[in-house]
Motif scaffolding. Sequence first.
Motif, short mmCIF file in Angstrom:
data_model
loop_
_atom_site.label_atom_id
_atom_site.label_comp_id
_atom_site.label_asym_id
_atom_site.label_seq_id
_atom_site.Cartn_x
_atom_site.Cartn_y
_atom_site.Cartn_z
N ASP A 3 -3.53 1.02 -2.42
CA ASP A 3 -1.57 1.97 -1.01
C ASP A 3 -1.64 0.49 -0.35
O ASP A 3 -0.35 -0.51 -0.73
N VAL A 4 -2.43 1.10 0.59
CA VAL A 4 -2.15 -0.24 1.48
C VAL A 4 -2.15 -1.49 1.04
O VAL A 4 -1.17 -2.22 2.21
N ALA A 5 -2.76 -2.32 0.83
CA ALA A 5 -2.26 -3.25 0.06
C ALA A 5 -0.85 -3.67 -0.33
O ALA A 5 -0.93 -4.87 -0.51
N LYS A 6 -0.70 -2.96 -1.74
CA LYS A 6 0.30 -2.81 -2.65
C LYS A 6 1.37 -3.16 -0.81
O LYS A 6 1.96 -3.75 -1.02
N ARG A 7 1.15 -1.90 -0.68
CA ARG A 7 2.86 -1.83 1.18
C ARG A 7 2.40 -3.05 2.37
O ARG A 7 3.68 -3.65 2.17
N GLU A 8 1.09 -3.76 2.27
CA GLU A 8 1.30 -4.92 3.13
C GLU A 8 1.94 -6.00 2.49
O GLU A 8 2.52 -7.03 3.06
N VAL A 9 1.11 -6.03 1.26
CA VAL A 9 1.89 -7.45 0.77
C VAL A 9 3.44 -7.52 1.22
O VAL A 9 4.11 -8.69 0.66
N LEU A 10 3.42 -5.86 -0.34
CA LEU A 10 5.46 -5.97 0.00
C LEU A 10 6.28 -6.14 1.15
O LEU A 10 7.48 -7.08 1.45
N THR A 11 5.25 -5.64 2.47
CA THR A 11 6.41 -5.51 3.53
C THR A 11 6.03 -7.09 4.07
O THR A 11 6.72 -8.19 4.75
N GLU A 12 5.08 -8.23 4.18
CA GLU A 12 4.68 -9.29 4.74
C GLU A 12 5.03 -10.75 4.12
O GLU A 12 4.96 -11.41 4.44
N HIS A 13 5.28 -10.33 2.51
CA HIS A 13 6.03 -11.18 1.90
C HIS A 13 7.00 -11.53 0.89
O HIS A 13 7.46 -12.38 0.01
N PHE A 14 7.51 -10.13 0.99
CA PHE A 14 8.31 -9.67 -0.02
C PHE A 14 9.71 -9.67 0.46
O PHE A 14 9.48 -8.62 1.09
N THR A 15 11.04 -10.06 -0.25
CA THR A 15 12.39 -8.94 0.42
C THR A 15 12.47 -7.97 -0.45
O THR A 15 12.48 -8.40 -1.37
N LEU A 16 13.22 -7.25 -0.04
CA LEU A 16 14.00 -5.89 -0.83
C LEU A 16 15.49 -6.66 -1.02
O LEU A 16 15.90 -6.64 -0.77
N CYS A 17 15.48 -6.31 -2.52
CA CYS A 17 17.12 -6.84 -2.80
C CYS A 17 17.68 -5.61 -3.16
O CYS A 17 18.52 -6.18 -3.54
N GLU A 18 16.62 -4.76 -4.50
CA GLU A 18 17.85 -3.32 -4.97
C GLU A 18 17.07 -2.33 -4.75
O GLU A 18 15.80 -2.53 -4.33
N GLU A 19 17.57 -1.73 -4.39
CA GLU A 19 16.74 0.14 -4.31
C GLU A 19 17.29 0.89 -5.04
O GLU A 19 18.64 1.14 -5.11
N THR A 20 17.12 2.09 -5.72
CA THR A 20 17.68 3.57 -6.39
C THR A 20 16.52 4.11 -6.39
O THR A 20 15.48 4.15 -6.13
N ARG A 21 17.59 5.69 -6.27
CA ARG A 21 17.14 6.63 -5.53
C ARG A 21 17.46 7.72 -6.77
O ARG A 21 18.53 7.86 -7.39
N VAL A 22 16.18 7.76 -8.32
CA VAL A 22 16.66 8.05 -9.24
C VAL A 22 16.20 9.57 -9.27
O VAL A 22 14.60 9.62 -10.54
N ARG A 23 16.20 10.55 -9.84
CA ARG A 23 15.78 12.28 -10.06
C ARG A 23 14.63 12.24 -9.88
O ARG A 23 13.36 12.12 -10.66
N GLY A 24 13.87 11.72 -7.67
CA GLY A 24 13.21 12.18 -7.75
C GLY A 24 11.77 11.15 -7.37
O GLY A 24 10.32 11.54 -6.81
N ARG A 25 12.05 9.53 -7.76
CA ARG A 25 11.43 9.01 -7.74
C ARG A 25 12.26 7.40 -6.96
O ARG A 25 13.66 7.76 -7.18
N HIS A 26 11.26 6.69 -6.96
CA HIS A 26 12.05 5.33 -6.21
C HIS A 26 12.26 3.70 -7.07
O HIS A 26 10.82 4.12 -7.02
N VAL A 27 12.91 3.41 -7.45
CA VAL A 27 12.96 2.34 -8.34
C VAL A 27 13.39 1.09 -7.09
O VAL A 27 14.33 0.91 -6.87
N ALA A 28 12.55 -0.21 -6.80
CA ALA A 28 12.88 -0.77 -6.20
C ALA A 28 13.13 -2.14 -6.74
O ALA A 28 11.90 -2.35 -7.46
N VAL A 29 13.44 -3.64 -6.04
CA VAL A 29 12.69 -4.87 -6.63
C VAL A 29 13.21 -5.60 -5.54
O VAL A 29 13.52 -5.56 -4.60
N TYR A 30 11.58 -6.44 -5.59
CA TYR A 30 10.99 -7.06 -4.16
C TYR A 30 11.23 -8.58 -4.88
O TYR A 30 11.02 -9.18 -5.51
#
Length: 510
Positions: free
Chosen positions: A473-500
Amino acid sequence: MQAGAVRATIPNQPREAVEVRRARPGPAPSWVVPVVPSVVMVLLGAWGLTRQGSMWRDEAATWQGVHRTVPELWRMLAEVDAVHGLYYLLMHRMFAVAPDNLLTLRLPSVLAMAAAAAGTALLGRRLAGPWAGLTAGLTFTAIPSTQHYAQEGRPYALVVAAVVVASGLLLTALTTRRHAWRPWTAYALTMLVAVLLNEFAALALLAHGTMVFLAARTALIPWLTAVGGVTLGSLPLIVVSLGQRAQVAWIAPMTGARLLSVAGMVLAGCLCAWAVGRRRPDAAPAPVSLPALALPLLAVPQLLLTLASITWQPLYVDRYVLFGNVGLALLLGAGAERLLRAGRIRVPRRNWPLVAMPLLALVALLPVELSMRQWNSRVDDVLAAASEAEARGGRDGAVVYLPAARRDTALTSPDAFRGLRDVTLARNGPDSATLRGIEAAPVLIRTAMLRERRIVVISDLGIQHHRGTAVRDVAKREVLTEHFTLCEETRVRGRHVAVYERGATCADRS
């Protein structure tokens, strides 16, 4: 002549009119006692059963398990969720003959809790009379946690029903002289089923043992024999599940509020037991008094699980000792009946308030009952998250789950993720004999994610709030933070869906 009197001629007496008062109404017909609570429980269970078309993460585990083949399920149980193995096998058969939907998932729990309500009423009738039994059965249906777990696709309602049946068989065994082995055998088999459905049902065995020790010591030997049979029958499950103790690592330590709640329930039970006292002289013959059965069933599992949680490992979850509701309902029902019988509450028709009290409780608890039938009465909704992922994911790109357990979103709704590549998965659930599969090593996860231009991320709170320390999970978070840009996100019924996205700004998307 007073109102309500009738004229009658007594044989061999002068032919003058004799005033005879109408007799009081007799007890309700015997069939009413179990039927009314069970019907009420079915109606309460059917009310809002789909919970706005939602399914939470524990039910998602059931869904995943029962949709595997039996060989795949056996291999999985050797690694994970052995404690629910019998339930998964039963539900596997259920889904083989019924529609693949939320009603099929939850209907067995509704029916099991209705059977438990009927059984509670029968226990009350047997030990304290018909009106106490009817009140106990209705009280059982009014308890919020009873309704909560009657609407879940998990084994806890079935455990409660099995414990109720076993309690009745135990009372029969204590009174049977001829062919006494039959009820004892039936008792042992029923308790074995309860323990195989959930190991914490063994605490009900200890509650029964407390009753036998206090009220029927001559039956200790046959009870211990039955316990030996249950232990031998459940030993393979116990051995396997001990190796899966990590599955209960999520349980939080006991809090002050939880301790007060347990203490309050036990104290209420003790007060009712004191009010009820010994069995009424006019009640049906029974080997023990109602408090001798009901108070241990309420108190012993609660106190033992609390003690284990304080001194050994956090284990206390209310659903693990849900059958304590049966003891509480029996005590409340018999206590109310005893108070009315003692004349402390004077009403024209003194029996009917016994039925009215639990029904009024149902009305008073209406806000709680309404909230339990909303999706947010549970932690999350995997189906809503899957729909959102389908709407935002398109048919090209990758999907990443943070943590890996959120993969249940796709496992319950695979059609919503067609076209999205699960780039972090090394082996799927059936192949790896696990519930949600096995992910690749961190270095391989980094490489796979960096090949992608667009990634849909399913998480609990979003990666910026994720504090997990698992290396993958640390590896996933680091790749997304360092190499991707958050474009869309939404909070839906207790979960988070985002597009990078990577390699372009979000505005460049077509």
